[in-house]
Write a protein that holds these residues in place. Structure first.
Motif, mmCIF file in Angstrom:
data_model
loop_
_atom_site.group_PDB
_atom_site.id
_atom_site.type_symbol
_atom_site.label_atom_id
_atom_site.label_comp_id
_atom_site.label_asym_id
_atom_site.label_seq_id
_atom_site.Cartn_x
_atom_site.Cartn_y
_atom_site.Cartn_z
ATOM 1 N N ASN A 282 -34.793 -44.260 69.528
ATOM 2 C CA ASN A 282 -33.473 -44.180 69.536
ATOM 3 C C ASN A 282 -32.504 -45.246 70.127
ATOM 4 N N PHE B 54 -37.345 -39.151 64.819
ATOM 5 C CA PHE B 54 -37.177 -40.255 63.904
ATOM 6 C C PHE B 54 -36.064 -41.095 65.071
ATOM 7 N N PRO C 235 -33.353 -42.438 65.900
ATOM 8 C CA PRO C 235 -31.510 -43.203 65.494
ATOM 9 C C PRO C 235 -30.997 -43.981 67.033
ATOM 10 N N TYR D 116 -25.652 -37.794 60.741
ATOM 11 C CA TYR D 116 -25.995 -38.973 61.142
ATOM 12 C C TYR D 116 -26.844 -39.507 62.007
ATOM 13 N N GLN D 117 -26.978 -40.767 61.783
ATOM 14 C CA GLN D 117 -28.753 -41.015 61.475
ATOM 15 C C GLN D 117 -28.929 -42.586 63.126
ATOM 16 N N PHE E 285 -26.690 -42.459 57.414
ATOM 17 C CA PHE E 285 -27.195 -41.413 57.317
ATOM 18 C C PHE E 285 -28.467 -42.104 56.173
#
Length: 989
Positions: free
Chosen positions: A6, A143, A145, A174-175, A195
Motif C-alpha cells: 500500500n 490490492f 493502494p 478510492y484506491q 480508482f
C-alpha cells in the motif's frame, strides 16, 4: 503468500526554525566594477549520515553501501530546510535536510517509515519547514493502494528526529492517492485520488483531521490531477483530461488555453499568488510554457543549444518572474540539464544562473540535471544532479539579489567630451550596488544599444556597470537609468540621472549705459558654470550690420580712448569718446569646453554724450475750463537714463520769466503731474492755468537745455465763419445748405422758420412734412432729399456751439432756390442752303430763367446708319470744319455736299434736358463762285468747268458735276441751269 504493497502519501511536521540574514555580504566599492560575492553552500546531505561540513551549496552524498540516489523536492522560505527522498537498496525513504541557525552546522535525516510501510518520499514542505507532504507504500496484503500521509519531526538544531506520520483522509472506494503540494502556511494540501487508474484532483484544507474536496473537471474532460498549489493557498494547478488548468479555491477549473499544434498540456507549477502558472505542453515533443491572465499561454524558448525545457515551478514575489525546471541536453549526463528562464536573459543553464546569483560551485564534478523547487523570493532552490554517476539532491540557499541604492544626480559634460554615469546615481548620497552582474541602460525609458547614437555620439556597451557617452552632443541631453539583475532575477531600477551639456549660466546681464566724454564707462556681467570656470570675451558691434560683432582687446580703441578688462567680467572704456557709442556684448565660455559651448550676454548700448539736445518741443494745446487732459511733452537726447526734467510756467506780465512747478495743486484749482518727467499733465484746467509752459532738461554730463514754450489756451466759443449761401436745386432732387465754423469740435443744429409758430424750430433727420426728408440736421451741411416747392419757400439757419459749450453762434438765414425745368427756347436753328465750301451757322437761345448750369450738344442725322450722332468739333470726314458743337452757336466752315442734312441742339440743365427743332441744310449749286449772289458770273463759271470736263469722272459736285453723280454730262448742265434760273438775281435761301 502474495505481498500487498500500500503506497502511503503523507505530510510530515518539523519544529519551527527561525530565519537569519546571511552575514558577510560585501557591497560594490564606488566606481569599481569587480563584484564581491558571498558564496552560498548547503550541507552535504547524507541519508541517515552524520552532519557534514557547512556550505551554501551542497549535495546529499552518502557512503556507497548505504544509498545509491537522492533528490530534494522542496525548500523552505529561508533555505534552512529541504525535503525529498533517498534510495537504499531500491527502496525510497523520505529525506529531511536542515541547516542550523548559525548557517555553519548542517544535518540530514532519513524520515523513515512507520511499521508495515514499504517505502515513502517527501514532495513538499511549508514556509518554515515544520510540516511537509509525501506518500508511501504499505505492506498489508491485498490490492496495494497509495495513501496520503502526514509526518511530524522534532529534534535539536543539528539533527531532527522523526515525530510521527499521519495519513490524510481519502474518499471511500478510492484506491490510490498522492499529495503533491502544500501552501506556505501548511493549511492547504493538493493532490489526487484514483480508482482503477482514473484520478480526481483533491484539495485538503484546515488542520488535522483535514477536510477535503474533489475539484471539478473541465467540460468534456475526465481524469483530474492537482500537482501544485500557490504559496497563499488560493490557486491549485494541474491537468483536466488533456488540458492544463487551474482552480481558484474549490471553484470551477479555468482552461489555460493552447499553443499551435498542441495535443495536450499539464500545469505543474504556480507562483506565490496564482498569477503565473508554468507547465508542459506537447505537440509530439514535451515543451515548456508559462501563463498569465494578460498573455495567455506562452511557449518558453529552448536553451541556447536548442534543447527544449520542461518547467517545474516559478517565483516572482520580488517582482521578477523566474521559471526553473529540467531541460534535455545531449551534452549533459543522462541528457538532462537544469534551466532558469527570466524575461531579461531568456533561457539559460541553471549553473549560469546560479553563478550570476553569486554562487561558487565548490563541487566541480557536480552536474545539475533538474531544478524542482524555488522559494517565493527566488533566493532558495533545490533539485537533482549527477555526481560520480549518482543522482544526488542539491540545495542552493541565500542566492544574491541585486540592490541599487543612491540618489538621482545630474551629469554635465562639454560638447564633444565624454560623460560617465553610475547605476546608483549620486555616490555622495551613499550610493552603491551589490549582488548583481547584469545591466541594461535606458535613455528616456528606451533601451540603449551599442554604437553610434542618433546625435553622433557613441557608447561601447549599454550592459556595463557604468555607462560612458563619448563625443557628447545636444541629442544626448536626456534622462538615463540602469536596470540591474542577478542572473535576470531580482530586477531593480536605479535612480534617474540627467545628462546635460555644460552651458554657462548668466547671472548678471550688462545694461545700457550713458557715459560722458572723457570719463570711464563700465559694462559688467557675471556667470557660473556647472563644471570648470567661466571665461569672458567682450565684443563690439560692427555697423551697419545689426548682428556682426568683433572681439576687442585691451589697449587703444582707435577713437582716442582705451579698453581694459576685455577678458574679464568687467569691461572698462577709459577716456570715453563719441566713437565708442555702440552696442557691446560678452561671449562666455567654459574653461574646459572651449568655444563649442558658449553663451552671449545682452547687447548693451553704450552712449557717450557731450551735451544735451532738445529733439522735439512741446506743442500748443487748447482746453475747456475744468478739463482733465491738458498735456505737454518734450523729447531730448541722449535717450535713456541720465536725463533730468523740470517743467516751468511763465509769470505774467513778464514775457520771459518762468518759475518751476511741482507735482500737486496748481493754485488755480487743478493739479500738476509729471513735472520732473518728459510729460507734463494738468488735471482740472482753470483760467489761471492758461499760459505758456516750457521744460528745462539736464543731461548726465551736466549740460542743460530749455525747450521752446508752448501755450495752453482756452478753447474759444463757437463761431460761424461763412454761410449758408442761397443754394439752387432741382425740385424732386437734393437741396443743400452749408456753413463753416470754428473751433474744431463744435456742434451744429439746423433750424427752419415756421409760419405757424412765427419762429425757428429745430430740424431733425427724417421727414420734412412736405414729402421729402432731412439729413445732416446736426452737421455743417443740411440736405433736403426729394425737394418740394414748399421746401424752397422756407428759411433756414444753423446754430453752432463750441466744444466747451456756452451760447451758440447763429448763422444768417438762407433758403433753397428751385431751378426751372425744362429749359424754354427763345430762338431755334433755321433751315437753309449753303454753297459748296461756304460757311453756315446754326444757333439756339433760351428764355432767361434760373436753370442752374446749362450745357449744349449739337446732333446731325447720319443717313448711312441711319441715326442722329453727336457733332464733334474739328474736321469732318467730308473736309468741313466744325466749331462750337458744345455751345449755343455751331459754325460749319468749308461746307461740302456730304454735310447737307438735318441738325438739332440738345440743351442740358441741372434738372433736365431738351432738344431744339431740327434744321435742314442743303447744297446751293447755283452760287458757283460762292460769293452769296447768283448772277451771270456763276453761269459763265459753271459753263467753263462743264465744257472743260464734259464726259469726265470727277469728284461729286465739282468741275461741272451739278447733280453730284461724279460724271460730267448733259444732265449736269440741265440741273445747273434749272437752279440758276430759279435763284438768279438773288442768293441761295
Amino acid at each position: 503468500m502474495l505481498l500487498n504493497m500500500n503506497a502511503i502519501f503523507a505530510i510530515f511536521t518539523l519544529p519551527a526554525v527561525s530565519s537569519k540574514t546571511a552575514k558577510g555580504q560585501t557591497p560594490f566599492a564606488a566606481g569599481m566594477i569587480a563584484r564581491a560575492l558571498r558564496v552560498a553552500f548547503v550541507l552535504a546531505l547524507v541519508c541517515g549520515a552524520a552532519p557534514a561540513q557547512a556550505q551554501w551549496f551542497s549535495t546529499t552524498i552518502a557512503p556507497p553501501d548505504f544509498w545509491t540516489a537522492s533528490s530534494l523536492n522542496d525548500v523552505s522560505n529561508d533555505g534552512r530546510t529541504a525535503a525529498g527522498y533517498c534510495n537504499a537498496g531500491g527502496i525510497d525513504q523520505g529525506l529531511l535536510a536542515t541547516r542550523s541557525i548559525s548557517y555553519n552546522i548542517f544535518s540530514s535525516q532519513n524520515i523513515g517509515k512507520p511499521a508495515g510501510w514499504f517505502t515513502n518520499a517527501a514532495w513538499g514542505i511549508d514556509a518554515t519547514g515544520d510540516r511537509g507532504v509525501g506518500f508511501g507504500l504499505t505492506v498489508t496484503g491485498g490490492f496495494p493502494p497509495d495513501l496520503v500521509i502526514r509526518a511530524t519531526y522534532t529534534g535539536p538544531e543539528t539533527g531532527q528526529a522523526l515525530q510521527g506520520w499521519v495519513g490524510l483522509p481519502m474518499f471511500p472506494g478510492y484506491q490510490v492517492s498522492e499529495a503533491r503540494g502544500i501552501s506556505l502556511d501548511g493549511q492547504v494540501i493538493v493532490g489526487y485520488m484514483s480508482f482503477f487508474g482514473f484520478p480526481d484532483a483533491v484539495r485538503w484544507t484546515g488542520g488535522y483531521p483535514q477536510s477535503f474536496t474533489l475539484l471539478p473537471a473541465l467540460p468534456n474532460q475526465s481524469g483530474n490531477q492537482a500537482l501544485a498549489v500557490s504559496d497563499d493557498g488560493t490557486t491549485t494547478v494541474g491537468q483536466s483530461g488533456t488540458r492544463a488548468c487551474k482552480w481558484t479555491g474549490n471553484g470551477m477549473p479555468v482552461d489555460l488555453g493552447s499553443l499551435p499544434g498542441m495535443v495536450s498540456a499539464v500545469a505543474n507549477g504556480v507562483n506565490h499568488d496564482g498569477s503565473v502558472v508554468v507547465g508542459i505542453w506537447n505537440d509530439g515533443v514535451d515543451r515548456g510554457f508559462y501563463w498569465t491572465q494578460a498573455t495567455g499561454m506562452v511557449n518558453i524558448p529552448p536553451l541556447p543549444t536548442g534543447t527544449i525545457v520542461r518547467p517545474r515551478t516559478c517565483s516572482n514575489a520580488n517582482g521578477t518572474l523566474v521559471i526553473v525546471g529540467q531541460a534535455g541536453d545531449s551534452n549533459a549526463p543522462g541528457g538532462l540539464n537544469g534551466f532558469a528562464w527570466t524575461q531579461m536573459l531568456g533561457t539559460q543553464p541553471i549553473v549560469s544562473h546560479l553563478v550570476d546569483r553569486g554562487l561558487f560551485l565548490a563541487i566541480p564534478t557536480m552536474t545539475i540535471t533538474d531544478v524542482r523547487a524555488i522559494s517565493p523570493d527566488s533566493r532558495q532552490m533545490c533539485g537533482v544532479g549527477v555526481q560520480n554517476g549518482q543522482n544526488v539532491g542539491w540545495l542552493a540557499s541565500q542566492l544574491l539579489c541585486a540592490t541599487l541604492t543612491g540618489l538621482p544626480t545630474t551629469r554635465y559634460g562639454c560638447q564633444g567630451s565624454e560623460v560617465t554615469i553610475f547605476p546608483y546615481g549620486d555616490v555622495g548620497g551613499g550610493g552603491f550596488v551589490s549582488g548583481t552582474s547584469r545591466y541594461q541602460w535606458y535613455r528616456n525609458g528606451v533601451p540603449m544599444v551599442a554604437g553610434t547614437q542618433p546625435g553622433g555620439s557613441f557608447i561601447i556597451s549599454p550592459n556595463d556597470f557604468t555607462l560612458t557617452i563619448f563625443n557628447l552632443t545636444p541629442s544626448d541631453v536626456a534622462q538615463y537609468h540602469c536596470v540591474a539583475s542577478s542572473g535576470g532575477a531580482c530586477v531593480v531600477t536605479g535612480p534617474v540621472s540627467q545628462v546635460s551639456l555644460a552651458v554657462p549660466q548668466i547671472n548678471l546681464e550688462p545694461v545700457d549705459t550713458v557715459g560722458c566724454v572723457g570719463q570711464s564707462v563700465q559694462l559688467v556681467t557675471a556667470a557660473t558654470t556647472p563644471i570648470g570656470t567661466p571665461q569672458y570675451r567682450w565684443q563690439k558691434r560692427v555697423p551697419p550690420t545689426p548682428n556682426v560683432y568683433l572681439d576687442i582687446l585691451d589697449g587703444p580703441t582707435g577713437n582716442g580712448s582705451t579698453y581694459s578688462g576685455t577678458g574679464t567680467s568687467m569691461l572698462t572704456i577709459n577716456n570715453a569718446q563719441p566713437g565708442d557709442s555702440e552696442r557691446y556684448r560678452c561671449i562666455i565660455t567654459i574653461s574646459q569646453c572651449g568655444a563649442l559651448t558658449s553663451e552671449s550676454t545682452y547687447r548693451a548700448l553704450v552712449s557717450v554724450v557731450s551735451e544735451t539736445m532738445i529733439v522735439s518741443d512741446p506743442l500748443p494745446t487748447s482746453q475747456c475750463l475744468g478739463d482733465n487732459d491738458a498735456f505737454f511733452s518734450v523729447t531730448a537726447s541722449p535717450s535713456g537714463a541720465g536725463l533730468t526734467y523740470q517743467w516751468t510756467k511763465r509769470q505774467p506780465p513778464f514775457p520771459n520769466v518762468y518759475v518751476d512747478i511741482f507735482d500737486g495743486p496748481t493754485g488755480n484749482g487743478g493739479n500738476y503731474g509729471g513735472t520732473q518727467t518728459p510729460n507734463l499733465t494738468i488735471a482740472g484746467v482753470y483760467a489761471g492755468d492758461f499760459d505758456r509752459y516750457r521744460c528745462r532738461v539736464m543731461g548726465p554730463c551736466g549740460f542743460t537745455q530749455t525747450s521752446a514754450n508752448a501755450l495752453l489756451s482756452a478753447i474759444p466759443a463757437g463761431m460761424v465763419v461763412t454761410g449758408p449761401d442761397s443754394n439752387s436745386a432741382c425740385l424732386g432732387g437734393v437741396g443743400t445748405l452749408s456753413v463753416t465754423a470754428t473751433p474744431a469740435g463744435s456742434t451744429y443744429q439746423w433750424k427752419r422758420y415756421s409760419n405757424d409758430f412765427s419762429t425757428y424750430l429745430n430740424v431733425s433727420n427724417g421727414p420734412t412734412g412736405n414729402g421729402g426728408t432731412y439729413s445732416g440736421a446736426q452737421s455743417p451741411t443740411l440736405s433736403v432729399n426729394i425737394l418740394t416747392l414748399a421746401d424752397t419757400q422756407s428759411y433756414f439757419h444753423c446754430e453752432v456751439t463750441g466744444p466747451c459749450g456756452g451760447l451758440p453762434a447763429l448763422s444768417a438765414d438762407s433758403s433753397i432756390v428751385p431751378l426751372v425745368s425744362p429749359p424754354q427756347f427763345l430762338t431755334l436753328p433755321a433751315t437753309g442752303s449753303v454753297c459748296i465750301t461756304g460757311t453756315k451757322q446754326l444757333s439756339v437761345s433760351l428764355v432767361p430763367q434760373n436753370y442752374g448750369s446749362v450745357n449744349y450738344q449739337w446732333w446731325r442725322y447720319v443717313s448711312a446708319f441711319p441715326i442722329f450722332a453727336q457733332v464733334p468739333n474739328g474736321v469732318l470726314p467730308s473736309g468741313a470744319v466744325i466749331s462750337g458743337a458744345q455751345t449755343s452757336v455751331m459754325t460749319i466752315s468749308n461746307f461740302q455736299p456730304q454735310d447737307a442734312g438735318q441738325y438739332y441742339c440738345q440743351v442740358i440743365t441741372d434738372c433736365t434736358q431738351a432738344p431744339s427743332t431740327e434744321a435742314t441744310l442743303s447744297v446751293c449749286i447755283a452760287d458757283a463762285d460762292c460769293n452769296g449772289a447768283v448772277d451771270i458770273l456763276d453761269l459763265l463759271n459753271f459753263n467753263a468747268l462743264w465744257s472743260a470736263n464734259l464726259g469726265q469722272s470727277v469728284v461729286p459736285y465739282t468741275n461741272g458735276d451739278a447733280n453730284g453723280d461724279g460724271f460730267v454730262d448733259l444732265l449736269d448742265l440741265l440741273a445747273f441751269n434749272a437752279e440758276w434760273n430759279t435763284n438768279v438775281g438773288g442768293g441761295c435761301p
